[in-house]
Design a protein around this motif. Sequence first.
Motif, PDB file in Angstrom:
ATOM      1  N   PRO A 135       0.815  -1.213   0.000  1.00 44.19           N
ATOM      2  CA  PRO A 135       0.000   0.000   0.000  1.00 44.19           C
ATOM      3  C   PRO A 135       0.854   1.269   0.000  1.00 44.19           C
ATOM      4  O   PRO A 135       1.894   1.339   0.667  1.00 44.19           O
ATOM      5  CB  PRO A 135      -0.799  -0.113   1.308  1.00 44.19           C
ATOM      6  N   ARG A 136       0.429   2.255  -0.783  1.00 44.94           N
ATOM      7  CA  ARG A 136       1.009   3.604  -0.839  1.00 44.94           C
ATOM      8  C   ARG A 136       2.419   3.687  -1.413  1.00 44.94           C
ATOM      9  O   ARG A 136       2.954   4.779  -1.551  1.00 44.94           O
ATOM     10  CB  ARG A 136       1.038   4.253   0.562  1.00 44.94           C
ATOM     11  N   GLU A 137       3.032   2.563  -1.746  1.00 46.58           N
ATOM     12  CA  GLU A 137       4.423   2.633  -2.177  1.00 46.58           C
ATOM     13  C   GLU A 137       4.543   3.120  -3.623  1.00 46.58           C
ATOM     14  O   GLU A 137       3.659   2.918  -4.449  1.00 46.58           O
ATOM     15  CB  GLU A 137       5.095   1.267  -2.020  1.00 46.58           C
ATOM     16  N   LEU A 138       5.679   3.734  -3.926  1.00 41.25           N
ATOM     17  CA  LEU A 138       5.869   4.404  -5.210  1.00 41.25           C
ATOM     18  C   LEU A 138       5.925   3.429  -6.382  1.00 41.25           C
ATOM     19  O   LEU A 138       5.638   3.794  -7.515  1.00 41.25           O
ATOM     20  CB  LEU A 138       7.138   5.258  -5.159  1.00 41.25           C
ATOM     21  N   GLY A 139       6.303   2.179  -6.134  1.00 42.74           N
ATOM     22  CA  GLY A 139       6.403   1.224  -7.229  1.00 42.74           C
ATOM     23  C   GLY A 139       5.220   0.288  -7.353  1.00 42.74           C
ATOM     24  O   GLY A 139       5.240  -0.619  -8.194  1.00 42.74           O
ATOM     25  N   SER A 140       4.189   0.468  -6.540  1.00 47.34           N
ATOM     26  CA  SER A 140       3.068  -0.477  -6.521  1.00 47.34           C
ATOM     27  C   SER A 140       2.179  -0.339  -7.754  1.00 47.34           C
ATOM     28  O   SER A 140       1.967   0.767  -8.255  1.00 47.34           O
ATOM     29  CB  SER A 140       2.234  -0.275  -5.257  1.00 47.34           C
ATOM     30  N   ALA A 141       1.652  -1.469  -8.212  1.00 48.48           N
ATOM     31  CA  ALA A 141       0.724  -1.475  -9.348  1.00 48.48           C
ATOM     32  C   ALA A 141      -0.064  -2.774  -9.330  1.00 48.48           C
ATOM     33  O   ALA A 141       0.520  -3.850  -9.140  1.00 48.48           O
ATOM     34  CB  ALA A 141       1.471  -1.336 -10.675  1.00 48.48           C
TER      35      ALA A 141
END
Length: 441
Positions: free
Chosen positions: A289-295
């Motif tokens: 959650p909320r991380e810059l690399g998440s997709a």
Amino acid sequence: MQTHNEDARALIDQTLTLCRKFGADSAEADINTGHGLSVNVRMGQVETIEHQRDKGLGVTVYIGGRKGSASTTDFSAGAVEASVNAACTIARNASRDDCAGLIDPEYLAKNIPDLDLCHSWDITPQAAIDLAVACEDAARRTDKRLTNSDGALVATYTGSHLYGNTHNFINGWDWSSHNIDCTVIAEENGRMQRDGWYSKARDQRDLDSVESVGKEAARRTLSRLNARKLGTRSAPVVYEAPVARGLFATLITAISGGALYRRASFLLDKLGEQVFAPQVLIEEQPHLPRELGSAPFDDDGMTTRRKHLVRDGVLESYVLSAYSARKLGLAPTGNAGGVHNLVVPATGQDLDALLRQMDTGLLITDMIGFGVNQVTGDYSRGASGFWVERGEIQYPVEEITVAANLKDIYKNIVCIGNDVDNRGNIKTGSVLIENMTIAGE
């Protein structure tokens, strides 16, 4: 998860319908929209205020194994039709490629998790100016040797990504990114040094304070004053966490489908083999959650999933899109567009503990240039940092080059620190390498 813009979903649907009308066997389209604010100040004065508003539609069609793509920033019916027509014209004149085409339907994402990626920051230009000025002031008032500045930046952006294809798939997500950045210049004995620091997050509440960013920029700049040169030698090396990311970014390039099917990788045919020291684990964790690399899914629409790329030092997975997987005769890995949150778990303590473990050697805090041969693994890059003796920093160093082969660097990783840098897609602490060549005077 669904984006908030139903108009965009309708436009994707209309675009795919047009593709079929113009003779496409299959097609895919994506819409990216967004808006942002960026403020730069320098020496207490506003240099730039930029408002951004972006939108774009991209369409790719496949006709008889031939591919054509076009894009437009005009969403009017006539412009969209012209783009689809252009893509189809390109496809009819392209060379046949039996590997081209949409991903097979069974790989498409079905359950789209909400990864909490969008936190818009409703900040006025004046409030952003005030924060940027406060950040630069916090740096400049730290020490009278800080005589100049490259400025401070406060920026925010909120966007929306929507992807659809003719396998009846349309989905996407909203996202945001905010950052604070400061760079200052110090002078002593007629010599100058420059360094900075930044904070970046999906949610502005997760950003470091402007004061702490400014003070860290000042500390790092002052620590570089009176840097010396080193004589050429071999020694252990610690990569500070922000530069250690580069070691693993190079790994991703080497195990990506494009490099592999072109046979332009030093890790060609290494799947299942020991390529790192046995204590090294490297995971992809795309749903943090909320991380810059998440997709939730990749550029092909394939669901992303947690997986080991390296376990016990053994290479367990490549990084493949649908196209590169077909070229290699393998299954896609959900990595069209790259990796999503590469996590390198710690095997040791903080940076100070790594320096004590190293005892005598080089701490690298900045790198210059990109001297990496992806085919052979030969690695030679300019660097600056600090010389360490008895586990303690002795003095700053500059104008040096560190060199080795990446195959040796990876196998000679002694320890990975727990000082993880979370400001990007690659999450690693500082890395201790057993031995490298250091070229200096």
